[in-house]
Design an enzyme around this catalytic site. Structure first.
Site, PDB file in Angstrom:
ATOM      1  N   ALA A   9       0.809  -1.218   0.000  1.00  0.00           N
ATOM      2  CA  ALA A   9       0.000   0.000   0.000  1.00  0.00           C
ATOM      3  C   ALA A   9       0.842   1.267   0.000  1.00  0.00           C
ATOM      4  O   ALA A   9       1.939   1.300   0.563  1.00  0.00           O
ATOM      5  CB  ALA A   9      -0.915   0.010   1.224  1.00  0.00           C
ATOM      6  N   CYS A  10       0.285   2.293  -0.620  1.00  0.00           N
ATOM      7  CA  CYS A  10       0.854   3.646  -0.538  1.00  0.00           C
ATOM      8  C   CYS A  10      -0.320   4.620  -0.503  1.00  0.00           C
ATOM      9  O   CYS A  10      -1.477   4.200  -0.512  1.00  0.00           O
ATOM     10  CB  CYS A  10       1.815   3.942  -1.690  1.00  0.00           C
ATOM     11  SG  CYS A  10       1.089   4.110  -3.317  1.00  0.00           S
ATOM     12  N   GLY A  11      -0.036   5.887  -0.459  1.00  0.00           N
ATOM     13  CA  GLY A  11      -1.089   6.882  -0.333  1.00  0.00           C
ATOM     14  C   GLY A  11      -2.165   6.787  -1.402  1.00  0.00           C
ATOM     15  O   GLY A  11      -3.356   6.786  -1.109  1.00  0.00           O
TER      16      GLY A  11
END
Length: 94
Positions: A9-11
């Site tokens: 996951a990332c922003g």
């Protein structure tokens, strides 16, 4: 051996998580580990954790999860990558 599911996951679920995903694909191929990598936004992780074994995030983890979660900033900075590789392999082999 069961295939492990890993959330990456990332922003926004696009940029830095793609960098991490590419690195992880190489790592797991080299280690001959069968995994399923799921790329998403950090805001989606909580609702997906029940179907996964590990969370790898490039952003600050906004909560505590039911499954192990690690920060992937080493893959973005290039500092401490081998140590993080070993930690991830250790977790998925539990």
């Amino acid at each position: 051996m069961n295939r492990k599911r890993i959330i990456v996951a990332c922003g926004a679920g696009i940029a830095t998580s793609t960098v991490v995903l590419d690195h992880l694909e190489e790592l797991f191929a080299k280690e001959k580990q069968l995994v399923e990598l799921i790329q998403c936004k950090i805001s989606e992780v909580a609702s997906m954790q029940d179907e996964a074994d590990l969370i790898i995030s490039t952003t600050i983890l906004p909560t505590v999860y039911k499954i192990p979660a690690v920060s992937a900033t080493a893959y973005i900075s290039g500092i401490g990558m081998e140590k993080l590789d070993r930690e991830i392999i250790r977790i998925i082999n539990l």
